[in-house]
Design a protein around this motif. Structure first.
Motif, PDB file in Angstrom:
ATOM      1  N   ASP A  35      21.156  -2.890  46.074  1.00 45.63           N
ATOM      2  CA  ASP A  35      21.155  -3.856  47.165  1.00 45.63           C
ATOM      3  C   ASP A  35      20.694  -3.130  48.430  1.00 45.63           C
ATOM      4  O   ASP A  35      21.501  -2.664  49.231  1.00 45.63           O
ATOM      5  CB  ASP A  35      22.550  -4.457  47.340  1.00 45.63           C
ATOM      6  N   TYR A  36      19.395  -3.023  48.600  1.00 45.07           N
ATOM      7  CA  TYR A  36      18.816  -2.300  49.733  1.00 45.07           C
ATOM      8  C   TYR A  36      19.163  -2.949  51.069  1.00 45.07           C
ATOM      9  O   TYR A  36      19.415  -2.257  52.055  1.00 45.07           O
ATOM     10  CB  TYR A  36      17.293  -2.199  49.588  1.00 45.07           C
ATOM     11  N   GLU A  37      19.164  -4.270  51.111  1.00 53.27           N
ATOM     12  CA  GLU A  37      19.471  -4.980  52.362  1.00 53.27           C
ATOM     13  C   GLU A  37      20.873  -4.646  52.845  1.00 53.27           C
ATOM     14  O   GLU A  37      21.084  -4.360  54.020  1.00 53.27           O
ATOM     15  CB  GLU A  37      19.317  -6.496  52.172  1.00 53.27           C
ATOM     16  N   SER A  38      21.836  -4.676  51.947  1.00 49.77           N
ATOM     17  CA  SER A  38      23.216  -4.376  52.303  1.00 49.77           C
ATOM     18  C   SER A  38      23.347  -2.924  52.774  1.00 49.77           C
ATOM     19  O   SER A  38      24.003  -2.649  53.781  1.00 49.77           O
ATOM     20  CB  SER A  38      24.120  -4.625  51.093  1.00 49.77           C
ATOM     21  N   ALA A  39      22.716  -2.003  52.062  1.00 52.39           N
ATOM     22  CA  ALA A  39      22.776  -0.595  52.446  1.00 52.39           C
ATOM     23  C   ALA A  39      22.105  -0.368  53.797  1.00 52.39           C
ATOM     24  O   ALA A  39      22.597   0.404  54.622  1.00 52.39           O
ATOM     25  CB  ALA A  39      22.124   0.274  51.369  1.00 52.39           C
ATOM     26  N   ALA A  40      21.004  -1.050  54.043  1.00 51.42           N
ATOM     27  CA  ALA A  40      20.279  -0.887  55.312  1.00 51.42           C
ATOM     28  C   ALA A  40      21.101  -1.395  56.490  1.00 51.42           C
ATOM     29  O   ALA A  40      21.005  -0.858  57.599  1.00 51.42           O
ATOM     30  CB  ALA A  40      18.940  -1.612  55.245  1.00 51.42           C
ATOM     31  N   LYS A  41      21.925  -2.406  56.265  1.00 52.62           N
ATOM     32  CA  LYS A  41      22.732  -2.996  57.348  1.00 52.62           C
ATOM     33  C   LYS A  41      24.059  -2.278  57.574  1.00 52.62           C
ATOM     34  O   LYS A  41      24.784  -2.618  58.495  1.00 52.62           O
ATOM     35  CB  LYS A  41      23.007  -4.471  57.043  1.00 52.62           C
ATOM     36  N   HIS A  42      24.371  -1.294  56.742  1.00 46.57           N
ATOM     37  CA  HIS A  42      25.686  -0.639  56.790  1.00 46.57           C
ATOM     38  C   HIS A  42      26.091  -0.217  58.201  1.00 46.57           C
ATOM     39  O   HIS A  42      27.137  -0.614  58.700  1.00 46.57           O
ATOM     40  CB  HIS A  42      25.718   0.567  55.845  1.00 46.57           C
ATOM     41  N   TRP A  43      25.275   0.591  58.848  1.00 44.28           N
ATOM     42  CA  TRP A  43      25.648   1.110  60.168  1.00 44.28           C
ATOM     43  C   TRP A  43      25.554   0.050  61.253  1.00 44.28           C
ATOM     44  O   TRP A  43      26.316   0.068  62.221  1.00 44.28           O
ATOM     45  CB  TRP A  43      24.825   2.339  60.530  1.00 44.28           C
ATOM     46  N   VAL A  44      24.650  -0.894  61.101  1.00 45.21           N
ATOM     47  CA  VAL A  44      24.552  -1.983  62.080  1.00 45.21           C
ATOM     48  C   VAL A  44      25.853  -2.779  62.079  1.00 45.21           C
ATOM     49  O   VAL A  44      26.415  -3.088  63.135  1.00 45.21           O
ATOM     50  CB  VAL A  44      23.340  -2.898  61.766  1.00 45.21           C
ATOM     51  N   GLU A  45      26.356  -3.086  60.892  1.00 48.47           N
ATOM     52  CA  GLU A  45      27.612  -3.837  60.767  1.00 48.47           C
ATOM     53  C   GLU A  45      28.795  -3.007  61.252  1.00 48.47           C
ATOM     54  O   GLU A  45      29.645  -3.502  61.991  1.00 48.47           O
ATOM     55  CB  GLU A  45      27.830  -4.280  59.314  1.00 48.47           C
ATOM     56  N   LYS A  46      28.852  -1.758  60.846  1.00 50.38           N
ATOM     57  CA  LYS A  46      29.960  -0.885  61.238  1.00 50.38           C
ATOM     58  C   LYS A  46      29.976  -0.669  62.748  1.00 50.38           C
ATOM     59  O   LYS A  46      31.032  -0.578  63.367  1.00 50.38           O
ATOM     60  CB  LYS A  46      29.833   0.446  60.495  1.00 50.38           C
ATOM     61  N   ASP A  47      28.781  -0.614  63.341  1.00 51.32           N
ATOM     62  CA  ASP A  47      28.651  -0.379  64.776  1.00 51.32           C
ATOM     63  C   ASP A  47      29.275  -1.512  65.601  1.00 51.32           C
ATOM     64  O   ASP A  47      29.754  -1.283  66.708  1.00 51.32           O
ATOM     65  CB  ASP A  47      27.172  -0.202  65.139  1.00 51.32           C
ATOM     66  N   LYS A  48      29.297  -2.717  65.056  1.00 57.23           N
ATOM     67  CA  LYS A  48      29.871  -3.865  65.770  1.00 57.23           C
ATOM     68  C   LYS A  48      31.354  -3.667  66.063  1.00 57.23           C
ATOM     69  O   LYS A  48      31.871  -4.199  67.031  1.00 57.23           O
ATOM     70  CB  LYS A  48      29.671  -5.152  64.957  1.00 57.23           C
ATOM     71  N   GLU A  49      32.033  -2.912  65.219  1.00 49.63           N
ATOM     72  CA  GLU A  49      33.480  -2.700  65.337  1.00 49.63           C
ATOM     73  C   GLU A  49      33.830  -1.367  65.989  1.00 49.63           C
ATOM     74  O   GLU A  49      34.998  -1.102  66.232  1.00 49.63           O
ATOM     75  CB  GLU A  49      34.106  -2.722  63.940  1.00 49.63           C
ATOM     76  N   SER A  50      32.855  -0.518  66.256  1.00 50.54           N
ATOM     77  CA  SER A  50      33.155   0.846  66.696  1.00 50.54           C
ATOM     78  C   SER A  50      33.374   0.954  68.200  1.00 50.54           C
ATOM     79  O   SER A  50      32.976   0.085  68.969  1.00 50.54           O
ATOM     80  CB  SER A  50      32.048   1.799  66.249  1.00 50.54           C
ATOM     81  N   ALA A  51      34.017   2.061  68.594  1.00 51.80           N
ATOM     82  CA  ALA A  51      34.284   2.342  70.009  1.00 51.80           C
ATOM     83  C   ALA A  51      33.053   3.008  70.611  1.00 51.80           C
ATOM     84  O   ALA A  51      32.646   4.092  70.179  1.00 51.80           O
ATOM     85  CB  ALA A  51      35.496   3.247  70.138  1.00 51.80           C
ATOM     86  N   HIS A  52      32.459   2.359  71.604  1.00 51.26           N
ATOM     87  CA  HIS A  52      31.208   2.836  72.206  1.00 51.26           C
ATOM     88  C   HIS A  52      31.458   3.598  73.502  1.00 51.26           C
ATOM     89  O   HIS A  52      32.327   3.244  74.283  1.00 51.26           O
ATOM     90  CB  HIS A  52      30.287   1.654  72.511  1.00 51.26           C
TER      91      HIS A  52
END
Length: 171
Positions: A7-24
């Motif tokens: 599932d390349y799409e899911s793997a490619a979105k991993h950090w984009v999705e995780k970044d939404k919840e992270s402390a910036h």
């Protein structure tokens, strides 16, 4: 029997999705941290690509006025640069274990700087290359300029400051 499919799409979105919840970090503080990391190094991997080839070249960079510059005699990276101006850079510390990560990925756009133009001379001066020495070469060195579009900074130490270890900055 079912064939496994990646599932390349899911793997490619991993950090984009995780970044939404992270402390910036604040943008100015992150930019300062990134610039310090760039200044603390002088070599990167420059990735270029054409329709049928990818090249990843270890190369010395010069960081002048917020842009990356690379002097080069030539090489296959220029095949990619002719066809595709989008490039990637990676600057990194040697791997020291999962809790000791420190690197920077840069996505940017490359262009060529005309030999002996004002910009070319500015980078030569920064690098302390005498003009006479460059003019004695059979042909002047090529100068690649990369203007960054985005940065992905990874620093395990940021967790100690309450931030996600991965930070993203659009330029």
């Amino acid at each position: 029997m079912t064939m496994w499919e990646m599932d390349y799409e899911s793997a490619a979105k991993h950090w984009v999705e995780k970044d939404k919840e992270s402390a910036h970090m604040e943008e100015a503080a992150l930019k300062e941290r990134i610039e310090g990391f760039i200044a603390g190094h002088n070599t990167c991997a420059l990735a270029t690509a054409s329709a049928d080839m990818v090249r990843n070249t270890p190369i010395e960079y010069n960081y002048v006025d917020g842009e990356f510059y690379f002097f080069s005699e030539g090489g296959l990276k220029f095949k990619g640069l002719k066809e595709n101006k989008n490039v990637g850079l990676a600057i990194f510390e040697p791997y020291g274990g999962f809790g000791n990560l420190k690197s920077l990925q840069v996505e940017g756009v490359a262009s060529m700087v005309e030999p002996f133009s004002e910009e070319y001379l500015k980078v030569m001066e920064f690098k302390k290359i005498p003009v006479e020495a460059m003019k004695k070469l059979p042909q002047p060195m090529n100068l690649i300029k990369v203007v960054a579009r985005s940065y992905d900074y990874l620093d395990s130490e940021l967790k100690k400051e309450g931030f996600s270890s991965r930070q993203h900055l659009e330029k």
